[in-house]
Design an enzyme around this catalytic site. Sequence first.
Site, mmCIF file in Angstrom:
data_model
loop_
_atom_site.group_PDB
_atom_site.id
_atom_site.type_symbol
_atom_site.label_atom_id
_atom_site.label_comp_id
_atom_site.label_asym_id
_atom_site.label_seq_id
_atom_site.Cartn_x
_atom_site.Cartn_y
_atom_site.Cartn_z
ATOM 1 N N LYS A 1 0.816 -1.211 0.000
ATOM 2 C CA LYS A 1 0.000 0.000 0.000
ATOM 3 C C LYS A 1 0.854 1.268 0.000
ATOM 4 O O LYS A 1 0.387 2.328 -0.399
ATOM 5 C CB LYS A 1 -0.978 -0.026 1.156
ATOM 6 C CG LYS A 1 -2.018 -1.130 0.969
ATOM 7 C CD LYS A 1 -3.166 -1.048 1.919
ATOM 8 C CE LYS A 1 -4.271 -2.007 1.517
ATOM 9 N NZ LYS A 1 -3.907 -3.432 1.665
HETATM 10 C C1 PLP Z 1 -4.554 -4.487 1.075
HETATM 11 C C2 PLP Z 1 -3.815 -5.775 1.012
HETATM 12 C C3 PLP Z 1 -4.188 -6.819 0.114
HETATM 13 C C4 PLP Z 1 -5.402 -6.717 -0.792
HETATM 14 O O1 PLP Z 1 -5.248 -5.781 -1.818
HETATM 15 P P1 PLP Z 1 -6.534 -5.256 -2.634
HETATM 16 O O2 PLP Z 1 -6.036 -4.167 -3.500
HETATM 17 O O3 PLP Z 1 -7.499 -4.754 -1.580
HETATM 18 O O4 PLP Z 1 -7.080 -6.404 -3.382
HETATM 19 C C5 PLP Z 1 -3.405 -7.956 0.092
HETATM 20 N N1 PLP Z 1 -2.349 -8.115 0.899
HETATM 21 C C6 PLP Z 1 -1.964 -7.149 1.769
HETATM 22 C C7 PLP Z 1 -0.806 -7.393 2.640
HETATM 23 C C8 PLP Z 1 -2.679 -5.944 1.861
HETATM 24 O O5 PLP Z 1 -2.292 -4.998 2.725
#
Ligand code: PLP
Length: 465
Positions: A112
């Site tokens: 993120k």
């Molecule tokens: C947010 C997240 C996901 C999922 O990603 P999306 O874009 O919501 O599908 C998967 N793994 C981790 C570690 C995350 O923080």
Amino acid sequence: MKYISTRGQAPALSFEDAVLTGLASDGGLYVPETLPKFDSATIASWAGLSYQDLALEIIKPFIDGALTDSELSAIIEKSYSNFRHPAIAPLVQIDRNEWVLELFQGPTLAFKDFALQFLGNLLDHILAKRNQKVAVMGATSGDTGSAAIVGCAQCENIDIFILHPHGRVSEVQRRQMTSVLAPNVHNIALKGNFDDCQNMVKASFSDQSFLPDGRQLVAVNSINWARIMAQIVYYFYAALALGAPHRPVSFSVPTGNFGDIFAGYLASKMGLPVEQLIIATNANDILHRCISDNDHSKKPLIHSLSPSMDIMVSSNFERLLFDLYGRDGDAISTLMQEFSSGSMTLSESALAKARELFCSHRLADEDMVRVIAEVFDKTGYLLDPHTAIGVEAARVKRKNQETPVVCLATAHPAKFPDAVKRAGQAKDPALPAHMADLFELEERYVVLENAINAVQQYVAGHLSN
Ligand SMILES: *Cc1c(COP(=O)(O)O)cnc(C)c1O
């Protein structure tokens, strides 16, 4: 370039307004009216570019003059300057033609950071130009909150308020948020659960009259277009490193809200040769049921060892549906109306189109920990629980051993010590050196009652001038 709503009833917006707006007024999500397309020769000419230089090429057409090249380039440089690996998104090989793309080299150890570092800097730039200030408000059960806080902590025109359920996030996750002491960062521990936090945020967005004149809320959750856009870059980057555009590449993506894998879909529409996009889910498997059985129905939430994928409904899936239904906003409106009852059925043609590129796999906790143990035994490489689900999905679903498959490593294993211990590792995976002092840092947060007035009074009372 204009941005339009997936439900066809909201006004088209400029790039800047789409980034500031979040959800469209008709309940839809903003998408670009047309996608930039790159031919094979152009993509080939990018081989060997730095991550930052590649990001400039890919993002530029989406913003269509809203920023100059040098402004955009400065924002990109700043956004990736605090990543710990010079490659930004390094590839690690774990088997024949099987690769892990490490997206956890950013400040909060999850993918993120790629989008939220960029979004914070982008917002700050847009706001400075407009001489405007905003409040970012969000609810978190884990990774998003810390990435958003670190992404906005340096921003002069943003006050950020992140709600987490008091006593119900892991200590690492809480400390990653509460140890950021910048004056514009406000952590609210709500005496309630995650849903309560989310309801507070939703209610505040829908009636912003508690804010002083001229101040608005901005959403930094994964429906924000700029987040998706920033994530397209690493699909090109990884594929170029593995021989694209001269050969295709497949991706396996641990999926929750469908934001990350949707960026992969866009990369393929923009000209990157992608053979398969593998949707990897945990026991919260609405997307797996949809792709495999056309069963897109809500089920109660299950708390798994891969908590960042614990979601009931994947909001960004609507953006894919919009394309699958020929970009017909009325059709999406009708479909989402149907889904408000808890379940919907895709048309045969939409499902067939989705299956041309997408497939899916679900993995429950006990199988996931087996994968962590297996991969560690064979290679010495420690996967986090989300990534382990992606690796297994790739192994089960890939149809062509000659095509490299890239498994997106969405988090560092040290963020999820419980799963790693369950996989038979005796000790906690170590935090990277730059975070080794996390447990000694001072924390700052406020505990509030689960009452909308308490939250809104706090927000309105802590805005900077
Ligand atoms: C947010 C997240 C996901 C999922 O990603 P999306 O874009 O919501 O599908 C998967 N793994 C981790 C570690 C995350 O923080």
